[in-house]
Design a protein around this motif. Sequence first.
Motif, PDB file in Angstrom:
ATOM      1  N   UNK A  53       0.839  -1.206   0.000  1.00  0.00           N
ATOM      2  CA  UNK A  53       0.000   0.000   0.000  1.00  0.00           C
ATOM      3  C   UNK A  53       0.870   1.250   0.000  1.00  0.00           C
ATOM      4  N   UNK A  54       1.891   1.276   0.835  1.00  0.00           N
ATOM      5  CA  UNK A  54       2.777   2.443   0.917  1.00  0.00           C
ATOM      6  C   UNK A  54       3.457   2.693  -0.432  1.00  0.00           C
ATOM      7  N   UNK A  55       4.078   1.658  -0.998  1.00  0.00           N
ATOM      8  CA  UNK A  55       4.807   1.876  -2.259  1.00  0.00           C
ATOM      9  C   UNK A  55       3.862   2.235  -3.398  1.00  0.00           C
ATOM     10  N   UNK A  56       2.663   1.675  -3.409  1.00  0.00           N
ATOM     11  CA  UNK A  56       1.718   1.976  -4.484  1.00  0.00           C
ATOM     12  C   UNK A  56       1.165   3.401  -4.381  1.00  0.00           C
ATOM     13  N   UNK A  57       0.955   3.875  -3.169  1.00  0.00           N
ATOM     14  CA  UNK A  57       0.516   5.270  -3.013  1.00  0.00           C
ATOM     15  C   UNK A  57       1.605   6.237  -3.459  1.00  0.00           C
ATOM     16  N   UNK A  58       2.840   5.952  -3.081  1.00  0.00           N
ATOM     17  CA  UNK A  58       3.950   6.811  -3.509  1.00  0.00           C
ATOM     18  C   UNK A  58       4.114   6.731  -5.024  1.00  0.00           C
ATOM     19  N   UNK A  60       1.814   6.028  -7.293  1.00  0.00           N
ATOM     20  CA  UNK A  60       0.712   6.736  -7.944  1.00  0.00           C
ATOM     21  C   UNK A  60       0.914   8.246  -7.893  1.00  0.00           C
ATOM     22  N   UNK A  61       1.316   8.756  -6.775  1.00  0.00           N
ATOM     23  CA  UNK A  61       1.412  10.217  -6.589  1.00  0.00           C
ATOM     24  C   UNK A  61       2.697  10.813  -7.159  1.00  0.00           C
ATOM     25  N   UNK A  62       3.838  10.140  -6.897  1.00  0.00           N
ATOM     26  CA  UNK A  62       5.130  10.731  -7.227  1.00  0.00           C
ATOM     27  C   UNK A  62       5.928   9.968  -8.277  1.00  0.00           C
ATOM     28  N   UNK A  63       5.425   8.813  -8.709  1.00  0.00           N
ATOM     29  CA  UNK A  63       6.092   8.058  -9.757  1.00  0.00           C
ATOM     30  C   UNK A  63       6.975   6.938  -9.240  1.00  0.00           C
ATOM     31  N   UNK A  64       7.418   6.072 -10.157  1.00  0.00           N
ATOM     32  CA  UNK A  64       8.192   4.895  -9.760  1.00  0.00           C
ATOM     33  C   UNK A  64       9.570   5.226  -9.178  1.00  0.00           C
ATOM     34  N   UNK A  65      10.189   6.293  -9.607  1.00  0.00           N
ATOM     35  CA  UNK A  65      11.523   6.619  -9.063  1.00  0.00           C
ATOM     36  C   UNK A  65      11.429   6.929  -7.570  1.00  0.00           C
ATOM     37  N   UNK A  66      10.416   7.685  -7.173  1.00  0.00           N
ATOM     38  CA  UNK A  66      10.256   8.002  -5.750  1.00  0.00           C
ATOM     39  C   UNK A  66       9.798   6.774  -4.972  1.00  0.00           C
ATOM     40  N   UNK A  67       8.972   5.943  -5.608  1.00  0.00           N
ATOM     41  CA  UNK A  67       8.533   4.710  -4.936  1.00  0.00           C
ATOM     42  C   UNK A  67       9.742   3.810  -4.661  1.00  0.00           C
ATOM     43  N   UNK A 100      13.009  -7.881  -3.727  1.00  0.00           N
ATOM     44  CA  UNK A 100      12.474  -8.470  -4.966  1.00  0.00           C
ATOM     45  C   UNK A 100      11.008  -8.113  -5.162  1.00  0.00           C
ATOM     46  N   UNK A 101      10.213  -8.288  -4.119  1.00  0.00           N
ATOM     47  CA  UNK A 101       8.774  -8.063  -4.267  1.00  0.00           C
ATOM     48  C   UNK A 101       8.434  -6.585  -4.437  1.00  0.00           C
ATOM     49  N   UNK A 102       9.167  -5.699  -3.772  1.00  0.00           N
ATOM     50  CA  UNK A 102       8.889  -4.266  -3.938  1.00  0.00           C
ATOM     51  C   UNK A 102       9.238  -3.791  -5.346  1.00  0.00           C
ATOM     52  N   UNK A 103      10.363  -4.250  -5.875  1.00  0.00           N
ATOM     53  CA  UNK A 103      10.732  -3.836  -7.236  1.00  0.00           C
ATOM     54  C   UNK A 103       9.720  -4.380  -8.258  1.00  0.00           C
ATOM     55  N   UNK A 104       9.238  -5.606  -8.039  1.00  0.00           N
ATOM     56  CA  UNK A 104       8.206  -6.152  -8.917  1.00  0.00           C
ATOM     57  C   UNK A 104       6.917  -5.355  -8.781  1.00  0.00           C
TER      58      UNK A 104
END
Length: 183
Positions: A53-58, A60-67, A100-104
């Motif tokens: 949830x945390x990484x997906x919100x970041x 969505x809002x700020x893009x994959x580089x910030x996530x 691994x799972x966060x990058x995926x």
Amino acid sequence: MSLHTAYPRPDKSALLLAVSAMGVVVLASNILVQFAINDWLTWGAITYPFAFLVSELVNRRFGPAQAKRVAWVGFAVAVLASALLAPPRIAAASGLAFACSQMLDISVFDKLRHSHWWRAPLIATVLAACLDTAVFWSIGFAGEDLPWVTWALGDLGVKLALGVCLLLPFRLLMGRANAAPQS
């Protein structure tokens, strides 16, 4: 989105909040995975889906580089703390599974971000939860005289169920973040 898409620049407090949330979720999960609820489930299964949830919100809002930045900093904080509070095998398994799972999750979410609002977080979470479960449980508990296979199955079931349940908070928080004033 393409590499040239401009995302809002996050302020330091937004990134600090996201990194802190990520660190708390992973640390809590690393500790709680050591405590069984029954032969099918540990307490860590209930807390870990919040990392997606945390990484997906970041994302969505700020893009994959910030996530990715949030994931890597949250990863470092959590692994350091886990190394002190969890057995080394759990800390190592958690670190590898998390990375691994966060990058995926971040990659799949980014590729699906233009479809229906629920598709990116749902598919990204399902795929990342499967990868996380396989990596974590096989490294952290394989060879142990514990019911780790049933814990892994229970863990995955809860991650998937919570992934669906967290779609509502994602939608509510996504709308709130998009309405926030930009710097």
